[in-house]
Design a protein around this motif. Structure first.
Motif, mmCIF file in Angstrom:
data_model
loop_
_atom_site.group_PDB
_atom_site.id
_atom_site.type_symbol
_atom_site.label_atom_id
_atom_site.label_comp_id
_atom_site.label_asym_id
_atom_site.label_seq_id
_atom_site.Cartn_x
_atom_site.Cartn_y
_atom_site.Cartn_z
ATOM 1 N N GLN A 84 0.870 -1.308 -0.153
ATOM 2 C CA GLN A 84 -0.001 0.002 0.010
ATOM 3 C C GLN A 84 0.866 1.246 -0.079
ATOM 4 O O GLN A 84 0.388 2.165 -0.737
ATOM 5 N N GLN A 85 2.204 1.180 0.518
ATOM 6 C CA GLN A 85 2.888 2.476 0.651
ATOM 7 C C GLN A 85 3.574 2.736 -0.908
ATOM 8 O O GLN A 85 3.771 3.736 -1.260
ATOM 9 N N ILE A 86 3.533 1.432 -1.343
ATOM 10 C CA ILE A 86 4.200 1.627 -2.730
ATOM 11 C C ILE A 86 3.197 2.299 -3.767
ATOM 12 O O ILE A 86 3.429 3.096 -4.537
ATOM 13 N N THR A 87 2.021 1.775 -3.476
ATOM 14 C CA THR A 87 0.844 2.337 -4.358
ATOM 15 C C THR A 87 0.678 3.843 -4.036
ATOM 16 O O THR A 87 0.508 4.552 -5.036
ATOM 17 N N ASP A 88 0.513 4.110 -2.962
ATOM 18 C CA ASP A 88 0.433 5.480 -2.283
ATOM 19 C C ASP A 88 1.556 6.415 -2.944
ATOM 20 O O ASP A 88 1.314 7.576 -3.584
ATOM 21 N N TYR A 89 2.724 5.872 -3.007
ATOM 22 C CA TYR A 89 3.784 6.680 -3.429
ATOM 23 C C TYR A 89 3.617 6.982 -4.887
ATOM 24 O O TYR A 89 3.695 8.185 -5.213
ATOM 25 N N LEU A 90 3.360 5.867 -5.699
ATOM 26 C CA LEU A 90 3.053 6.299 -7.078
ATOM 27 C C LEU A 90 1.885 7.267 -7.288
ATOM 28 O O LEU A 90 2.169 8.185 -8.314
ATOM 29 N N ASP A 91 0.908 6.968 -6.556
ATOM 30 C CA ASP A 91 -0.302 7.854 -7.066
ATOM 31 C C ASP A 91 -0.063 9.125 -6.573
ATOM 32 O O ASP A 91 -0.673 10.305 -7.084
ATOM 33 N N ASP A 92 0.828 9.447 -5.649
ATOM 34 C CA ASP A 92 1.091 10.905 -5.210
ATOM 35 C C ASP A 92 2.188 11.756 -6.264
ATOM 36 O O ASP A 92 2.282 13.032 -6.306
ATOM 37 N N LEU A 93 2.874 11.261 -6.989
ATOM 38 C CA LEU A 93 3.775 11.463 -8.002
ATOM 39 C C LEU A 93 2.950 12.398 -9.158
ATOM 40 O O LEU A 93 1.846 11.712 -9.530
ATOM 41 N N ASP A 94 3.643 13.145 -9.953
ATOM 42 C CA ASP A 94 3.101 13.684 -10.947
ATOM 43 C C ASP A 94 3.528 12.711 -12.135
ATOM 44 O O ASP A 94 4.190 12.079 -11.959
ATOM 45 N N ALA A 95 2.963 13.036 -13.386
ATOM 46 C CA ALA A 95 3.187 12.127 -14.380
ATOM 47 C C ALA A 95 4.637 12.015 -14.861
ATOM 48 O O ALA A 95 4.729 10.817 -14.962
ATOM 49 N N SER A 96 5.322 13.226 -15.012
ATOM 50 C CA SER A 96 6.614 12.914 -15.289
ATOM 51 C C SER A 96 7.650 12.211 -14.271
ATOM 52 O O SER A 96 8.385 11.162 -14.839
ATOM 53 N N ALA A 97 7.472 12.456 -13.120
ATOM 54 C CA ALA A 97 8.067 11.863 -12.093
ATOM 55 C C ALA A 97 7.716 10.397 -12.054
ATOM 56 O O ALA A 97 8.609 9.511 -11.911
ATOM 57 N N ARG A 98 6.247 10.036 -12.363
ATOM 58 C CA ARG A 98 6.013 8.306 -12.014
ATOM 59 C C ARG A 98 6.650 7.812 -13.421
ATOM 60 O O ARG A 98 6.969 6.583 -13.043
ATOM 61 N N ARG A 99 6.921 8.438 -14.374
ATOM 62 C CA ARG A 99 7.268 7.657 -15.606
ATOM 63 C C ARG A 99 8.726 7.483 -15.279
ATOM 64 O O ARG A 99 9.340 6.417 -15.566
ATOM 65 N N GLN A 100 9.513 8.471 -14.817
ATOM 66 C CA GLN A 100 10.691 8.579 -14.561
ATOM 67 C C GLN A 100 11.027 7.491 -13.479
ATOM 68 O O GLN A 100 12.149 6.436 -13.672
ATOM 69 N N GLU A 101 10.358 7.510 -12.389
ATOM 70 C CA GLU A 101 10.544 6.361 -11.459
ATOM 71 C C GLU A 101 10.250 5.002 -11.914
ATOM 72 O O GLU A 101 11.122 4.104 -11.653
ATOM 73 N N THR A 102 9.345 4.612 -12.691
ATOM 74 C CA THR A 102 9.065 3.330 -13.264
ATOM 75 C C THR A 102 9.992 2.875 -14.364
ATOM 76 O O THR A 102 10.553 1.804 -14.048
ATOM 77 N N GLN A 103 10.558 3.833 -14.874
ATOM 78 C CA GLN A 103 11.497 3.339 -15.997
ATOM 79 C C GLN A 103 13.080 3.187 -15.406
ATOM 80 O O GLN A 103 13.799 2.902 -16.245
ATOM 81 N N ALA A 104 13.236 3.720 -14.114
ATOM 82 C CA ALA A 104 14.547 3.405 -13.583
ATOM 83 C C ALA A 104 14.607 2.211 -12.890
ATOM 84 O O ALA A 104 15.663 1.648 -12.321
ATOM 85 N N LEU A 105 13.547 1.099 -12.941
ATOM 86 C CA LEU A 105 13.382 0.100 -12.274
ATOM 87 C C LEU A 105 14.275 -0.951 -13.174
ATOM 88 O O LEU A 105 13.915 -1.372 -13.982
ATOM 89 N N ASP A 106 15.117 -2.020 -12.278
ATOM 90 C CA ASP A 106 15.810 -2.988 -12.870
ATOM 91 C C ASP A 106 15.222 -4.087 -12.635
ATOM 92 O O ASP A 106 13.919 -4.359 -12.078
ATOM 93 N N GLY A 107 15.676 -5.415 -13.191
ATOM 94 C CA GLY A 107 14.879 -6.668 -12.981
ATOM 95 C C GLY A 107 14.624 -6.948 -11.872
ATOM 96 O O GLY A 107 13.636 -7.568 -11.558
ATOM 97 N N ARG A 108 15.612 -6.882 -10.732
ATOM 98 C CA ARG A 108 15.260 -7.094 -9.476
ATOM 99 C C ARG A 108 14.102 -6.223 -8.721
ATOM 100 O O ARG A 108 13.165 -7.056 -8.119
ATOM 101 N N ASP A 109 14.177 -5.074 -9.304
ATOM 102 C CA ASP A 109 12.974 -4.302 -8.712
ATOM 103 C C ASP A 109 11.808 -4.608 -9.237
ATOM 104 O O ASP A 109 10.753 -4.901 -8.382
ATOM 105 N N GLN A 110 11.640 -5.110 -10.514
ATOM 106 C CA GLN A 110 10.437 -5.615 -11.217
ATOM 107 C C GLN A 110 10.084 -6.819 -10.712
ATOM 108 O O GLN A 110 8.986 -7.063 -10.546
#
Length: 199
Positions: free
Chosen positions: A14-40
């Motif tokens: 739930q903390q992960i969900t809330d963190y993503l929902d609180d980001l603006d569109a640009s930051a959310r895209r940047q954060e998700t596109q930084a995830l490596d295989g272990r994170d995914q």
């Protein structure tokens, strides 16, 4: 704190969900596109705790039939990690979404067209409620500007998309995570998607 650090910490889903929902569109895209295989991998496992994903996550309610919706993606493969999955709700095909994969290598490997539908038992498959099914291809006109449909069993794209299905889980309002299967056997591969907001 970043999404990657949250995943590596003792944060709950739930903390992960809330963190993503609180980001603006640009930051959310940047954060998700930084995830490596272990994170995914971690994110996919955590997302099993969340509510099932539905069609409205990929193509929001109120979107016109045939209108493109873009999800920016990153996969866990060693190369060509960034891509987009482009979706639409087709007219006259209830229970389906259509889409393809857009990437810098698309002219070489093909568009990888797919049909997305609920998994068996009305979306109750533990792997994910919606499956991106490369065994199927759109049976009708696709949105203007989309590439010509090419069978996934031909050319170089057969090594990427042929006999593949991706099982999707919801992470947040805009973010989903998928795991790839070939012939119903798990393969080394995850990908995260972030739905772009309308301009």
């Amino acid at each position: 704190m970043t999404l990657s650090l949250l995943l590596q910490s003792d944060a709950n889903f739930q903390q992960i969900t809330d963190y993503l929902d609180d980001l603006d569109a640009s930051a959310r895209r940047q954060e998700t596109q930084a995830l490596d295989g272990r994170d995914q991998k971690l994110l996919y496992e955590m997302a099993a705790e969340g509510p099932p994903i539905d069609f409205a996550h990929f193509v929001p309610e109120g979107t016109k039939d045939g209108q493109q919706v873009i999800h920016a993606g990153r996969n866990s493969q060693p190369a060509f990690r960034l891509f987009e999955k482009r979706w639409c709700k087709p007219s006259g095909h209830p229970g389906e979404l259509w889409g393809y994969n857009e990437a810098s290598v698309r002219p070489l490997i093909g568009p990888g067209y797919f049909v997305a539908h609920l998994t068996e038992n009305a979306g109750n498959d533990p792997r994910g409620a919606v499956v991106v099914d490369y065994f199927m291809q759109p049976e009708g006109p696709v949105p203007e500007g989309w590439p010509k449909i090419r069978p996934n069993s031909r050319g170089l794209q057969m090594f990427i998309y042929n006999k593949m299905r991706d099982y999707m889980r919801r992470v947040s309002e805009h973010v989903s995570i998928g795991a790839a299967y070939r012939m119903e056997k798990r393969i080394m591969g995850y990908f995260v998607l972030c739905r772009e907001e309308e301009p």
